[in-house]
Motif scaffolding. Structure first.
Motif, PDB file in Angstrom:
ATOM      1  N   ARG A  80       0.835  -1.210   0.000  1.00  0.00           N
ATOM      2  CA  ARG A  80       0.000   0.000   0.000  1.00  0.00           C
ATOM      3  C   ARG A  80       0.867   1.257   0.000  1.00  0.00           C
ATOM      4  NH1 ARG A  80      -4.641   0.149   4.414  1.00  0.00           N
ATOM      5  NH2 ARG A  80      -2.932   0.773   5.780  1.00  0.00           N
ATOM      6  N   ARG A 173     -13.693  13.643   2.756  1.00  0.00           N
ATOM      7  CA  ARG A 173     -12.280  13.454   3.132  1.00  0.00           C
ATOM      8  C   ARG A 173     -11.385  13.304   1.901  1.00  0.00           C
ATOM      9  NH1 ARG A 173     -10.576   8.461   2.561  1.00  0.00           N
ATOM     10  NH2 ARG A 173      -8.718   8.678   3.834  1.00  0.00           N
ATOM     11  N   LYS A 183      -2.637   6.437   1.361  1.00  0.00           N
ATOM     12  CA  LYS A 183      -2.538   6.830   2.774  1.00  0.00           C
ATOM     13  C   LYS A 183      -1.630   8.057   2.873  1.00  0.00           C
ATOM     14  CE  LYS A 183      -2.544   4.511   7.253  1.00  0.00           C
ATOM     15  NZ  LYS A 183      -3.834   4.973   7.748  1.00  0.00           N
ATOM     16  N   TYR A 188      -6.180  13.094   5.779  1.00  0.00           N
ATOM     17  CA  TYR A 188      -6.479  13.154   7.213  1.00  0.00           C
ATOM     18  C   TYR A 188      -6.697  14.607   7.625  1.00  0.00           C
ATOM     19  CZ  TYR A 188      -5.496   8.312   6.834  1.00  0.00           C
ATOM     20  OH  TYR A 188      -5.574   7.004   6.439  1.00  0.00           O
ATOM     21  N   GLU A 219     -16.653   5.659   3.964  1.00  0.00           N
ATOM     22  CA  GLU A 219     -15.867   5.172   5.118  1.00  0.00           C
ATOM     23  C   GLU A 219     -16.463   5.674   6.428  1.00  0.00           C
ATOM     24  OE1 GLU A 219     -11.742   4.102   4.803  1.00  0.00           O
ATOM     25  OE2 GLU A 219     -11.507   5.905   3.589  1.00  0.00           O
ATOM     26  N   GLY A 221     -15.047   7.371   9.391  1.00  0.00           N
ATOM     27  CA  GLY A 221     -13.856   8.022   9.944  1.00  0.00           C
ATOM     28  C   GLY A 221     -12.623   7.370   9.353  1.00  0.00           C
ATOM     29  N   PRO A 222     -11.583   7.135  10.173  1.00  0.00           N
ATOM     30  CA  PRO A 222     -10.371   6.520   9.631  1.00  0.00           C
ATOM     31  C   PRO A 222     -10.463   4.988   9.633  1.00  0.00           C
ATOM     32  CG  PRO A 222      -9.992   7.261  11.855  1.00  0.00           C
ATOM     33  CD  PRO A 222     -11.434   7.541  11.559  1.00  0.00           C
ATOM     34  N   ALA A 223     -11.557   4.478   9.111  1.00  0.00           N
ATOM     35  CA  ALA A 223     -11.775   3.025   9.102  1.00  0.00           C
ATOM     36  C   ALA A 223     -12.723   2.675   7.965  1.00  0.00           C
ATOM     37  CB  ALA A 223     -12.377   2.588  10.439  1.00  0.00           C
ATOM     38  N   ASN A 224     -12.641   1.457   7.471  1.00  0.00           N
ATOM     39  CA  ASN A 224     -13.586   0.982   6.446  1.00  0.00           C
ATOM     40  C   ASN A 224     -14.911   0.621   7.109  1.00  0.00           C
ATOM     41  OD1 ASN A 224     -11.711  -0.790   3.794  1.00  0.00           O
ATOM     42  ND2 ASN A 224     -11.787   1.359   4.326  1.00  0.00           N
ATOM     43  N   LEU A 242      -9.768   4.079   1.476  1.00  0.00           N
ATOM     44  CA  LEU A 242      -8.477   3.409   1.621  1.00  0.00           C
ATOM     45  C   LEU A 242      -8.687   1.893   1.623  1.00  0.00           C
ATOM     46  CD1 LEU A 242      -5.450   4.268   2.242  1.00  0.00           C
ATOM     47  CD2 LEU A 242      -5.921   3.425   4.531  1.00  0.00           C
ATOM     48  N   SER A 244      -8.423  -1.188   3.082  1.00  0.00           N
ATOM     49  CA  SER A 244      -8.041  -1.576   4.449  1.00  0.00           C
ATOM     50  C   SER A 244      -7.560  -3.020   4.504  1.00  0.00           C
ATOM     51  CB  SER A 244      -9.256  -1.406   5.368  1.00  0.00           C
ATOM     52  OG  SER A 244      -9.181  -2.260   6.479  1.00  0.00           O
ATOM     53  N   ILE A 245      -6.449  -3.222   5.159  1.00  0.00           N
ATOM     54  CA  ILE A 245      -5.881  -4.569   5.287  1.00  0.00           C
ATOM     55  C   ILE A 245      -6.718  -5.387   6.280  1.00  0.00           C
ATOM     56  CG2 ILE A 245      -3.797  -5.820   6.037  1.00  0.00           C
ATOM     57  CD1 ILE A 245      -2.401  -3.094   4.813  1.00  0.00           C
ATOM     58  N   THR A 246      -7.232  -4.722   7.288  1.00  0.00           N
ATOM     59  CA  THR A 246      -8.133  -5.403   8.230  1.00  0.00           C
ATOM     60  C   THR A 246      -9.377  -5.884   7.493  1.00  0.00           C
ATOM     61  OG1 THR A 246      -7.391  -3.775   9.835  1.00  0.00           O
ATOM     62  CG2 THR A 246      -9.261  -5.147  10.487  1.00  0.00           C
ATOM     63  N   CYS A 280     -13.884  -0.982  10.515  1.00  0.00           N
ATOM     64  CA  CYS A 280     -12.739  -1.860  10.743  1.00  0.00           C
ATOM     65  C   CYS A 280     -11.442  -1.211  10.296  1.00  0.00           C
ATOM     66  CB  CYS A 280     -12.946  -3.202  10.052  1.00  0.00           C
ATOM     67  SG  CYS A 280     -13.103  -3.094   8.272  1.00  0.00           S
ATOM     68  N   GLY A 281     -10.386  -1.515  11.022  1.00  0.00           N
ATOM     69  CA  GLY A 281      -9.071  -0.967  10.715  1.00  0.00           C
ATOM     70  C   GLY A 281      -8.062  -1.471  11.737  1.00  0.00           C
ATOM     71  N   THR A 282      -6.796  -1.251  11.452  1.00  0.00           N
ATOM     72  CA  THR A 282      -5.731  -1.736  12.322  1.00  0.00           C
ATOM     73  C   THR A 282      -5.914  -1.273  13.765  1.00  0.00           C
ATOM     74  OG1 THR A 282      -4.146  -1.835  10.540  1.00  0.00           O
ATOM     75  CG2 THR A 282      -3.229  -1.562  12.743  1.00  0.00           C
TER      76      THR A 282
HETATM   77  C1  LIG Z   1      -9.079   6.248   6.098  1.00  0.00           C
HETATM   78  C2  LIG Z   1      -8.791   4.882   6.581  1.00  0.00           C
HETATM   79  N1  LIG Z   1      -9.563   3.877   6.153  1.00  0.00           N
HETATM   80  C3  LIG Z   1      -9.360   2.610   6.548  1.00  0.00           C
HETATM   81  C4  LIG Z   1      -8.339   2.296   7.416  1.00  0.00           C
HETATM   82  C5  LIG Z   1      -8.108   0.876   7.839  1.00  0.00           C
HETATM   83  O1  LIG Z   1      -7.032   0.331   7.153  1.00  0.00           O
HETATM   84  P1  LIG Z   1      -6.186  -0.854   7.803  1.00  0.00           P
HETATM   85  O2  LIG Z   1      -7.123  -1.956   8.068  1.00  0.00           O
HETATM   86  O3  LIG Z   1      -5.184  -1.204   6.779  1.00  0.00           O
HETATM   87  O4  LIG Z   1      -5.595  -0.298   9.044  1.00  0.00           O
HETATM   88  C6  LIG Z   1      -7.514   3.308   7.901  1.00  0.00           C
HETATM   89  C7  LIG Z   1      -6.421   2.999   8.819  1.00  0.00           C
HETATM   90  O5  LIG Z   1      -5.321   2.769   8.405  1.00  0.00           O
HETATM   91  C8  LIG Z   1      -7.740   4.621   7.470  1.00  0.00           C
HETATM   92  O6  LIG Z   1      -6.965   5.608   7.909  1.00  0.00           O
END
Ligand SMILES: Cc1ncc(COP(=O)(O)O)c(C=O)c1O
Length: 339
Positions: A80, A173, A183, A188, A219, A221-224, A242, A244-246, A280-282
């Protein structure tokens, strides 16, 4: 670190002993250096400061019951960051250098990896910036790649408990053909005002809709975002979110549990048909969502289950955590051991 209050660790910055760094100059990456400084010496005209040539990643290392240290899917973060670097015209970090830097930063700071069983972990933050000086709008000729680590607790202070979020139509965003799939810091920065607004109104985060038509869910916030309906895991596909790997991992685990997986544009109207929804997210793994409030229509969407996480979200969360912690087998080779 015996005196560390691992249980009450927040998702914040804690100083560790070392970070690792390397510069890209004259078309090639230099040796990886170990630094004990938390600071960088940066040119006042560095492109990261003026033109947003900045990319970062976020991943975690965990200590298992067996005391082994596991890093989760660093190859996916490497990929990524590689794509992000290409997306904003930066020197990209080869996968083997990325992995070496991540593993080195973790192994130099093992005493900061929270012990097994506290829900805490070591957060790993790779950072890539344009460090070369330019005044015209153009890519830098020099780049700095750093990996630092910091021990973290859960992202949302209440841990695995459902939260309420707010639909945010007044902000985007990322632009429809912009940098949302990368990323980069600019995304952000663009999200901060809406996140602050959501927090001030008592919500955990903002739900963004697609920036072109405001018809689809993007999305949380900062998560899927994902929704569960009829034994199906449904998650948005959009150019402005983004990858998301999670989320990728949860999609695989959902399939393994016999669920169907749909990754496609998700209409906002579908919200009312979901049994469970989550972010979901890291950082948070899964944050179950109890309520989505839409201030523009005064509609409230409520989800399973009386303020408790839904059964599917709970199974997915437990399964992914178990793989990350080494409690269950890792059939896809997601986990890397650190010496
Ligand atoms: C905007 C955004 N979306 C999704 C994610 C989740 O991605 P990941 O699961 O790779 O952490 C994040 C966090 O990194 C993020 O900042």
């Amino acid at each position: 670190m015996d005196t560390f209050d691992w249980k009450n660790l927040s998702f914040g910055y804690v100083k560790t002993d070392y970070n690792v760094r390397t510069y890209h100059r004259n078309g090639q990456w230099g040796e990886l250096e170990i630094s004990s400084s938390e600071y960088i010496n940066l040119h006042i005209a560095a492109t990261c400061l003026h033109y947003g040539q900045e990319a970062f990643e976020g991943l975690k290392a965990f200590k298992g019951k067996d005391n082994k240290i596991r890093v989760f899917r660093s190859d996916s973060n490497a990929k990524r960051m590689f794509d992000t670097a290409e997306g904003i015209e930066m020197a990209s970090v080869p996968g083997d250098l990325f992995k070496k830097a991540v593993h080195k930063a973790v192994s130099l700071n093992t005493k900061y990896i929270p012990p097994y069983g506290h829900g805490a972990s070591l957060y790993i933050r790779p950072l890539l910036i344009g460090s070369g000086a330019e005044v015209g709008v153009k890519p830098a000729k020099e780049y700095l790649f750093i990996v630092f680590v910091t021990p973290v607790g859960t992202y949302f202070k209440d841990g695995f408990k459902p939260v309420d979020i707010m639909v945010c139509r007044g902000f985007d965003r990322a632009a429809p053909l912009g940098t949302g799939c990368y990323k980069v810091g600019g995304n952000y920065a663009a999200s901060l005002a809406s996140l602050e607004l959501a927090h001030h109104k008592g919500f955990s985060t903002a739900l963004y809709l697609d920036p072109k038509e405001k018809k689809y869910i993007d999305e949380a916030g900062p998560a899927n975002f994902f929704g569960i309906r009829d034994n199906t895991y449904i998650t948005p596909e959009s150019k402005s979110i983004l990858p998301s790997i999670t989320n990728m991992s949860l999609q695989q685990l959902a399939k393994d549990m016999g669920m169907k997986v749909e990754r496609r544009p998700v209409l906002f109207e579908e919200l009312s048909s979901f049994e469970e929804v989550g972010a979901c997210g890291t950082a948070a793994v899964i944050t179950p969502i109890r309520k989505i409030v839409d201030p523009d229509t005064n509609k409230i969407y409520e989800f399973c289950c009386d303020g408790k996480p839904g059964p599917v979200s709970t199974r997915l969360y437990n399964k992914l955590m178990a793989i990350q912690n080494g409690d269950e087998s890792d059939p896809y080779g997601w986990v890397e051991f650190v010496d």
